[in-house]
Design a protein around this motif. Sequence first.
Motif, mmCIF file in Angstrom:
data_model
loop_
_atom_site.group_PDB
_atom_site.id
_atom_site.type_symbol
_atom_site.label_atom_id
_atom_site.label_comp_id
_atom_site.label_asym_id
_atom_site.label_seq_id
_atom_site.Cartn_x
_atom_site.Cartn_y
_atom_site.Cartn_z
ATOM 1 N N LEU A 2 41.855 53.667 66.906
ATOM 2 C CA LEU A 2 41.977 55.083 67.171
ATOM 3 C C LEU A 2 40.973 55.433 67.913
ATOM 4 O O LEU A 2 40.028 55.474 67.964
ATOM 5 C CB LEU A 2 42.364 56.049 66.071
ATOM 6 N N ALA A 3 41.402 56.318 69.010
ATOM 7 C CA ALA A 3 40.365 56.996 70.135
ATOM 8 C C ALA A 3 40.302 58.403 70.041
ATOM 9 O O ALA A 3 40.007 59.095 70.888
ATOM 10 C CB ALA A 3 40.833 56.330 71.534
ATOM 11 N N ASN A 4 40.559 58.985 68.992
ATOM 12 C CA ASN A 4 40.314 60.287 68.700
ATOM 13 C C ASN A 4 39.319 60.463 67.852
ATOM 14 O O ASN A 4 38.590 59.656 67.151
ATOM 15 C CB ASN A 4 41.618 61.118 68.377
ATOM 16 N N LYS A 5 38.851 61.818 67.400
ATOM 17 C CA LYS A 5 37.740 62.149 66.474
ATOM 18 C C LYS A 5 38.108 61.544 65.121
ATOM 19 O O LYS A 5 37.112 61.689 64.385
ATOM 20 C CB LYS A 5 37.376 63.553 66.794
ATOM 21 N N GLN A 6 39.315 61.227 64.877
ATOM 22 C CA GLN A 6 39.494 60.919 63.494
ATOM 23 C C GLN A 6 39.671 59.271 63.320
ATOM 24 O O GLN A 6 39.887 58.854 62.170
ATOM 25 C CB GLN A 6 40.987 61.328 63.231
ATOM 26 N N ALA A 7 39.469 58.677 64.384
ATOM 27 C CA ALA A 7 39.344 57.176 64.142
ATOM 28 C C ALA A 7 38.585 56.775 63.076
ATOM 29 O O ALA A 7 39.143 56.016 62.074
ATOM 30 C CB ALA A 7 38.638 56.716 65.479
ATOM 31 N N LEU A 8 37.351 56.994 62.880
ATOM 32 C CA LEU A 8 36.636 56.343 61.867
ATOM 33 C C LEU A 8 37.212 56.867 60.563
ATOM 34 O O LEU A 8 37.303 55.900 59.392
ATOM 35 C CB LEU A 8 35.098 56.786 61.772
ATOM 36 N N PHE A 9 37.477 58.042 60.251
ATOM 37 C CA PHE A 9 38.070 58.802 59.011
ATOM 38 C C PHE A 9 39.576 57.868 58.840
ATOM 39 O O PHE A 9 39.627 57.568 57.604
ATOM 40 C CB PHE A 9 38.380 60.074 59.080
ATOM 41 N N ASP A 10 40.396 57.659 59.757
ATOM 42 C CA ASP A 10 41.723 57.062 59.561
ATOM 43 C C ASP A 10 41.409 55.585 58.949
ATOM 44 O O ASP A 10 42.380 55.122 58.468
ATOM 45 C CB ASP A 10 42.349 57.050 61.049
ATOM 46 N N ILE A 11 40.599 54.888 59.469
ATOM 47 C CA ILE A 11 40.352 53.498 59.209
ATOM 48 C C ILE A 11 39.825 53.477 57.843
ATOM 49 O O ILE A 11 40.260 52.892 57.081
ATOM 50 C CB ILE A 11 39.323 52.715 60.234
ATOM 51 N N ARG A 12 39.019 54.576 57.414
ATOM 52 C CA ARG A 12 38.279 54.428 56.345
ATOM 53 C C ARG A 12 39.445 55.049 55.078
ATOM 54 O O ARG A 12 39.644 54.254 54.174
ATOM 55 C CB ARG A 12 37.155 55.446 56.145
ATOM 56 N N MET A 13 40.091 55.659 55.524
ATOM 57 C CA MET A 13 41.404 55.941 54.635
ATOM 58 C C MET A 13 42.286 54.908 54.420
ATOM 59 O O MET A 13 42.827 54.752 53.151
ATOM 60 C CB MET A 13 42.211 57.224 55.212
ATOM 61 N N GLN A 14 42.442 54.142 55.250
ATOM 62 C CA GLN A 14 43.246 52.791 55.408
ATOM 63 C C GLN A 14 42.702 51.951 54.226
ATOM 64 O O GLN A 14 43.511 51.311 53.758
ATOM 65 C CB GLN A 14 43.689 52.265 56.557
ATOM 66 N N LYS A 15 41.435 51.895 54.278
ATOM 67 C CA LYS A 15 40.799 51.105 53.472
ATOM 68 C C LYS A 15 40.698 51.419 52.005
ATOM 69 O O LYS A 15 40.089 50.766 51.187
ATOM 70 C CB LYS A 15 39.436 50.578 53.971
ATOM 71 N N LEU A 22 31.668 53.853 51.857
ATOM 72 C CA LEU A 22 31.339 53.182 53.219
ATOM 73 C C LEU A 22 29.830 53.042 53.512
ATOM 74 O O LEU A 22 29.483 52.363 53.828
ATOM 75 C CB LEU A 22 32.105 53.959 54.352
ATOM 76 N N ALA A 23 29.204 54.246 53.000
ATOM 77 C CA ALA A 23 27.815 54.387 53.218
ATOM 78 C C ALA A 23 27.102 53.309 52.439
ATOM 79 O O ALA A 23 26.158 52.540 52.993
ATOM 80 C CB ALA A 23 27.133 55.788 52.816
ATOM 81 N N LEU A 24 27.517 53.222 51.293
ATOM 82 C CA LEU A 24 27.030 51.887 50.395
ATOM 83 C C LEU A 24 27.221 50.597 50.946
ATOM 84 O O LEU A 24 26.312 49.878 50.928
ATOM 85 C CB LEU A 24 27.359 52.045 48.862
ATOM 86 N N ASP A 63 35.392 47.226 68.494
ATOM 87 C CA ASP A 63 36.442 47.770 69.333
ATOM 88 C C ASP A 63 37.501 48.445 68.505
ATOM 89 O O ASP A 63 37.910 49.369 69.299
ATOM 90 C CB ASP A 63 37.022 46.393 70.121
ATOM 91 N N GLU A 64 37.905 47.806 67.431
ATOM 92 C CA GLU A 64 38.847 48.669 66.569
ATOM 93 C C GLU A 64 38.597 50.181 66.249
ATOM 94 O O GLU A 64 39.487 50.980 66.310
ATOM 95 C CB GLU A 64 39.314 47.886 65.325
ATOM 96 N N ILE A 65 37.130 50.409 66.242
ATOM 97 C CA ILE A 65 36.798 51.703 65.883
ATOM 98 C C ILE A 65 37.116 52.607 67.205
ATOM 99 O O ILE A 65 37.330 53.764 67.106
ATOM 100 C CB ILE A 65 35.451 51.668 65.471
#
Length: 80
Positions: A2-15, A22-24, A63-65
């Motif tokens: 995802l190329a918006n500001k939610q990209a990392l958040f969305d991937i993290r939520m999917q996982k 994620l930090a650990l 790339d996916e991020i």
Amino acid sequence: MLANKQALFDIRMQKRLTQKDLALASGLSERTINTYESDIDNLRNARYKNVEKVANALGVSVDEIFLSTVSEKPKQNQTA
């Protein structure tokens, strides 16, 4: 992915990971993860090594991020 500001958040939520998880897993601080999620520019300006650590922890490519599943360019008609 995802190329918006939610990209990392969305991937993290999917996982199904918290920022702390994620930090650990990435070896980065929870504050760093929060900073990357809060503003896409922070993520874009991050060290590649750090983005790679996050990607590895999430089991995705760097790339996916950054890449969107919704193309910004119109898709060309493919006819057989």
